[in-house]
Scaffold this motif. Sequence first.
Motif, short mmCIF file in Angstrom:
data_model
loop_
_atom_site.label_atom_id
_atom_site.label_comp_id
_atom_site.label_asym_id
_atom_site.label_seq_id
_atom_site.Cartn_x
_atom_site.Cartn_y
_atom_site.Cartn_z
N ASP A 30 48.27 48.69 47.07
CA ASP A 30 48.42 47.24 46.86
C ASP A 30 48.16 46.86 45.41
O ASP A 30 48.90 46.04 44.83
CB ASP A 30 47.45 46.49 47.77
CG ASP A 30 47.80 46.67 49.24
OD1 ASP A 30 48.96 47.03 49.53
OD2 ASP A 30 46.92 46.45 50.09
N ARG A 31 47.16 47.44 44.80
CA ARG A 31 46.84 47.11 43.42
C ARG A 31 47.92 47.58 42.46
O ARG A 31 48.26 46.90 41.48
CB ARG A 31 45.49 47.72 43.02
CG ARG A 31 44.33 47.26 43.85
CD ARG A 31 44.22 45.76 43.90
NE ARG A 31 43.99 45.18 42.58
CZ ARG A 31 43.95 43.89 42.33
NH1 ARG A 31 44.16 43.02 43.32
NH2 ARG A 31 43.72 43.45 41.11
N TYR A 34 50.80 45.21 42.61
CA TYR A 34 50.46 43.98 41.90
C TYR A 34 50.56 44.18 40.40
O TYR A 34 51.05 43.30 39.66
CB TYR A 34 49.03 43.55 42.27
CG TYR A 34 48.50 42.43 41.42
CD1 TYR A 34 48.94 41.12 41.60
CD2 TYR A 34 47.56 42.69 40.41
CE1 TYR A 34 48.46 40.10 40.81
CE2 TYR A 34 47.08 41.67 39.62
CZ TYR A 34 47.54 40.37 39.82
OH TYR A 34 47.06 39.37 39.03
N ARG A 37 54.26 44.20 39.40
CA ARG A 37 54.90 42.89 39.49
C ARG A 37 54.42 41.92 38.42
O ARG A 37 55.20 41.12 37.90
CB ARG A 37 54.68 42.28 40.88
CG ARG A 37 55.48 42.93 41.99
CD ARG A 37 55.49 42.04 43.22
NE ARG A 37 54.16 41.69 43.67
CZ ARG A 37 53.48 42.36 44.61
NH1 ARG A 37 54.05 43.41 45.20
NH2 ARG A 37 52.28 41.99 44.96
N SER A 38 53.15 41.96 38.10
CA SER A 38 52.58 40.98 37.17
C SER A 38 52.69 41.40 35.71
O SER A 38 52.33 40.62 34.83
CB SER A 38 51.09 40.75 37.50
OG SER A 38 50.37 41.98 37.43
#
Length: 376
Positions: A30-31, A34, A37-38
């Motif tokens: 998950d990290r 993220y 994407r960011s």
Amino acid sequence: MEVSRIGLGCIVLFTELEPSITVTEQNLADRVRYILRSNIFDAAELERLRREAVPSSNENATTEGAVAEQVAEQPAHVDAAVNTPVVADSNDDGTFTQELEIEQMRSTLEEAIMETRSTPLENRPRLPRIALSKRNRAVVRALNPMLVTYLEASRDLCETDSILFGAALAVCRIIGAKLSTAGRTTGQSSAIPAWRTRIEERIAKARALIGRLICFRSGNTRPRIVRTVRMAFAGTNVSLSQPDIMQKLTERIDDLKQRIAAWGKRIRRYTERSTRFNQNRLFQSDQKRLYKSLERPMVSGTGPVPNQADTVAFWRGLWSEPVNHNEGPWMEVVASQCASITPMDPVTITPDDVAEAVHRPRTGKVRDSTGCITTG
């Protein structure tokens, strides 16, 4: 595979920083998603994480040690997640390149701040609008920690403004943005809109073309005139040797005149709309100022002001002395037609009548600067 490689590098780095916290595989995935994407890390940082996670077959232990040493020797004032916008080649010394870029940025920042401090406000260049990109944001994030020293030593608000403007100027120079050489304009800007400038240029070119077409129609066959006429009919089936060329010239001239009239109407519509908008806005904020702007400007003479005696003598010489006019025969016809009209009673205006008239003025009517009425 991409997520796993980056995730493995991230988990190794996180484990070194926080050995007491346990990270699960799901949390890791998950990290990593993220992070991707960011866009927290730039391309250089992601490439470094890939090399640390899964080294290639031709990389030996010396290269791995060099990479670890590079990471340890990064400057302390630049965050590890925000590197310089320059992406170093994988075969070069990335740390040396980054440190060199940071020193160049620091030098550019210092020069911009010193230049801003010695430049008056009206002579400062106009800064352009910078595009929001990864590289530009990385430059800003790299310069922000460098401003701490300057801002802590700032003594007043003017110096703080010079520091911030110098930082913005340094960012524009680092990313290669085009700066305007003209200084700032004080007061209301009188710049002509770009679209109006373009229309006025079209009108000027059309008028010049009309003039040359008229010269050719009048018999002027100079090479420059003939070349312009051929360019005016380029892309059409019109030839200068055909018998109806004069008619084609007239049609072309009329077409250009109609275009000039349309462009002029477009400019007038914008001017009228802008005037209405400004007047409506001024009416809401300051009606007195609006009424003054609608009045005709007062014409003031540059010579000496005449005194009261000279003024009375001038007008008395015009109105008190009888004048014998040499009237034409039409005056006798008018007099005979008006002989049956009863003359109006003479009107005598007294100071009391004037005082009563100005006692209660209507809305929009004011007294003069003295507040009283003088009679000669």
